[in-house]
Design a protein around this motif. Structure first.
Motif, PDB file in Angstrom:
ATOM      1  N   ASP A 169       3.940 -10.182  -3.257  1.00 40.37           N
ATOM      2  CA  ASP A 169       3.607  -8.968  -4.021  1.00 40.37           C
ATOM      3  C   ASP A 169       3.232  -7.911  -2.981  1.00 40.37           C
ATOM      4  N   ILE A 170       4.217  -7.089  -2.619  1.00 37.08           N
ATOM      5  CA  ILE A 170       4.055  -6.202  -1.458  1.00 37.08           C
ATOM      6  C   ILE A 170       3.582  -4.818  -1.905  1.00 37.08           C
ATOM      7  N   SER A 171       2.497  -4.337  -1.253  1.00 35.85           N
ATOM      8  CA  SER A 171       1.994  -3.000  -1.592  1.00 35.85           C
ATOM      9  C   SER A 171       2.418  -1.952  -0.567  1.00 35.85           C
ATOM     10  N   ASP A 172       2.869  -2.404   0.628  1.00 34.76           N
ATOM     11  CA  ASP A 172       3.393  -1.456   1.617  1.00 34.76           C
ATOM     12  C   ASP A 172       4.400  -2.206   2.493  1.00 34.76           C
ATOM     13  N   TYR A 173       5.672  -1.828   2.354  1.00 32.18           N
ATOM     14  CA  TYR A 173       6.747  -2.539   3.055  1.00 32.18           C
ATOM     15  C   TYR A 173       6.758  -2.294   4.567  1.00 32.18           C
ATOM     16  N   ARG A 174       6.060  -1.255   5.030  1.00 32.07           N
ATOM     17  CA  ARG A 174       6.176  -0.889   6.447  1.00 32.07           C
ATOM     18  C   ARG A 174       4.916  -1.184   7.237  1.00 32.07           C
ATOM     19  N   ASN A 175       3.995  -1.927   6.634  1.00 30.15           N
ATOM     20  CA  ASN A 175       2.764  -2.262   7.352  1.00 30.15           C
ATOM     21  C   ASN A 175       2.466  -3.751   7.269  1.00 30.15           C
ATOM     22  N   ILE A 176       1.700  -4.219   8.233  1.00 32.62           N
ATOM     23  CA  ILE A 176       1.351  -5.640   8.324  1.00 32.62           C
ATOM     24  C   ILE A 176       0.009  -5.855   7.622  1.00 32.62           C
ATOM     25  N   LEU A 177      -0.097  -6.951   6.882  1.00 41.26           N
ATOM     26  CA  LEU A 177      -1.350  -7.299   6.205  1.00 41.26           C
ATOM     27  C   LEU A 177      -2.430  -7.567   7.254  1.00 41.26           C
TER      28      LEU A 177
END
Length: 561
Positions: free
Chosen positions: A64-72
């Protein structure tokens, strides 16, 4: 048949949360992966498939991705990720990232905007519908139990979520959305990644009008799937993606595709089709599930397994490409599922590996499979973390009054947390995975089953996998040879031939704890036979390879010329 590097490669899947923790917070992370790359290099794999490490509220462990261009942040930083990629490439290991574009998180900026009003620019990035007669827009069910629709007070409409209600489905009919996805894919490819594994990618095209499914008595599992799997525009969308993005890079692509047939597999993977290179099909993963779906346990049936795998081998030959797998982050451990994880754990793990790795297709190894890790049996439902498992337990036990003991038995057999217990690195506390408290408990058998012990033992499952990988690199017959099933109806023996350029491999495996007699159902034409690989150390001389005895869980391969 065109020769390509990704056909000859062996892929290793990392589920980052459970692989290796570098900072003691109990959660596997990117620095942890980097610290174990020498181990992967020793194993001999060519590609790492990394499950999602993107920004996420973690309702479904990163899918469940909230930002495709950043690392958790709990996995690390973009700098950590870049260092990991650079270290992989130094060791000639390629990186395949997970692409999750059927849905996002409900915390993604697009969805936050989409909810605000019916005329918001991002409204059409998702699938919103008014209710019908005070009920959901249709009767589809979520794969994680319950309705696939969630009502939203703000605009008085429902949004579609084929998975968790925190995973709203994207509307691929919207060209603007598709362009955003292609731009995001280029962002990662330009950073140097080597491909994508595409999560439930055959769900992205839904049938026009989103019709309700006819009610089927007694069948509750995911009604509506025929309306959202392999939909009317799926090939158009994938060809567009290929034209806009994939064709511009020399990469590996695999689509996760539940409900796909070999005929459809050829359409998705045909070399003249310009879509994907291979698919993950699930047919063989359903053979121990009854009419009630995966939790409805039925006995393992080898004849059925042979038919399914052989059908894919034969029908895709020269027309498409197979991916070969027993395990992944959604499947139970194969040695517990189709093998014998007690007295024959090592032998049956090696047998299963032989059976799979000698077939045509790109093999995938899931973390821990190479040391023969097993399913886990936690005593309480409280110890489980997987949303699918918890939802199912709640529905069956609390809502339908089923026996907790019976439901736990199906979780022990099929629960996704079987694959997600931390990798067992050594016999120290928490199996060397973390110095803190692991996010999911470690399987108690880590004192016997761990990487350190496996590397020290020349007869371990690890060294056997290493040998299988090496053989694939040295023998084109394993990659490109034609497949032919033998003894189709034998209930315990899986035997087949591979043929290429005047050579043959005879692969014979025993899926049982008893001795079996192999009688070859075909007259083999050869002048010379040699033992290619086998999982028993004590070699028994065989006078005639048309007929010989197999020991419990034995795997033996002969090279004929």
């Amino acid at each position: 048949m065109e020769k390509r590097w990704w056909k000859e490669a062996v892929v290793y899947q990392i589920y980052p949360r459970s692989f290796m923790d570098s900072n003691g917070d109990g959660i596997g992370d990117i620095k942890g992966i980097t610290s174990k790359l020498d181990y992967l290099q020793e194993l001999g794999i060519d590609v790492v498939w990394l499950s999602p490490v993107y920004q996420s509220p973690n309702d479904d462990n990163g899918y469940d991705i909230s930002d495709y261009r950043n690392i958790l942040d709990e996995f690390g930083t973009m700098a950590d990720w870049e260092e990991m990629l650079s270290e992989m490439h130094k060791r000639n290991i390629k990186l395949m990232m997970d692409l999750v574009v059927n849905h996002t998180s409900d915390e993604h900026a697009w969805f936050v905007e989409s909810r605000k009003s019916k005329d918001n620019k991002y409204r059409d990035y998702y699938i919103w519908r008014p209710g019908k007669d005070g009920k959901e827009p249709n009767n589809w069910e979520s794969i994680f139990s319950g309705s696939a629709w969630q009502y939203d007070d703000l605009t008085g409409e429902y949004y579609l979520h084929l998975f968790s209600k925190k995973q709203p489905d994207l509307n691929w009919e919207n060209p603007g959305l598709r362009q955003e996805i292609y731009d995001m894919m280029k962002f990662w490819l330009d950073k140097g990644i080597d491909g994508f594994r595409m999560d439930v990618i055959n769900f992205i095209s839904k049938m026009e009008g989103l019709p309700s499914a006819p009610e089927e008595p007694g069948k509750k599992y995911v009604s509506g799937s025929r309306y959202f799997m392999n939909g009317p525009r799926i090939h158009e969308f994938l060809q567009e993606m290929n034209k806009e993005v994939l064709s511009k890079y020399d990469i590996i692509t695999v689509g996760e595709m539940p409900g796909v047939t070999p005929e459809q597999g050829i359409l998705y993977t045909g070399e003249d089709r310009n879509e994907l290179q291979m698919v993950f099909q699930f047919e063989h993963m359903g053979i121990d599930g009854g009419p009630g779906g995966k939790w409805d346990l039925i006995p393992f049936d080898l004849v059925k397994l042979k038919r399914i795998l052989s059908k894919w081998q034969v029908e895709l030959y020269g027309k498409g490409w197979n991916s070969l797998y027993w395990n992944n982050h959604d499947q139970p451990r194969v040695v517990s599922r189709f093998g014998n994880d007690k007295e024959y754990r090592v032998l049956s793990a090696k047998m299963l590996a032989t059976c799979l790795h000698m077939m045509q297709g790109t093999p995938y190894i899931y973390q821990g499979e190479e040391i023969g890790m097993t399913n886990v049996q936690f005593t309480s439902i409280e110890d489980y973390k997987d949303i699918e498992t918890l939802n199912m337990y709640k529905e069956k036990v609390h809502e339908n009054g089923e026996s907790p003991k019976k439901v736990m038995e199906s979780i022990y057999a099929k629960g996704r947390d079987n694959a997600r217990t931390p990798v067992q690195w050594n016999n120290q506390e928490n199996a060397g995975f973390t110095t803190g408290t692991p996010w999911l408990a470690v399987n108690p058998n880590y004192k016997e089953i761990n990487v350190e012990a496996a590397i020290a033992d020349p007869n371990s499952v690890f060294h056997y996998y290493k040998k299988l990988i090496q053989l694939r690199k040295e023998n084109e017959i394993i990659v490109y040879g034609q497949y032919e099933l033998l003894n189709e109806e034998h209930p315990h023996i899986f035997a087949y031939l591979r043929s290429y350029n005047g050579e043959q491999l005879l692969v014979v495996t025993n899926f049982s704890s008893e001795e079996q007699e192999f009688h070859c159902s075909k007259k083999l034409d050869y002048t010379n036979s040699q033992r290619f690989i086998g999982n028993y150390d004590e070699i028994e001389e065989v006078e005639d390879i048309h007929q010989f005895r197999l020991r419990p869980w034995e795997a033996i391969v002969y090279k004929l010329s």
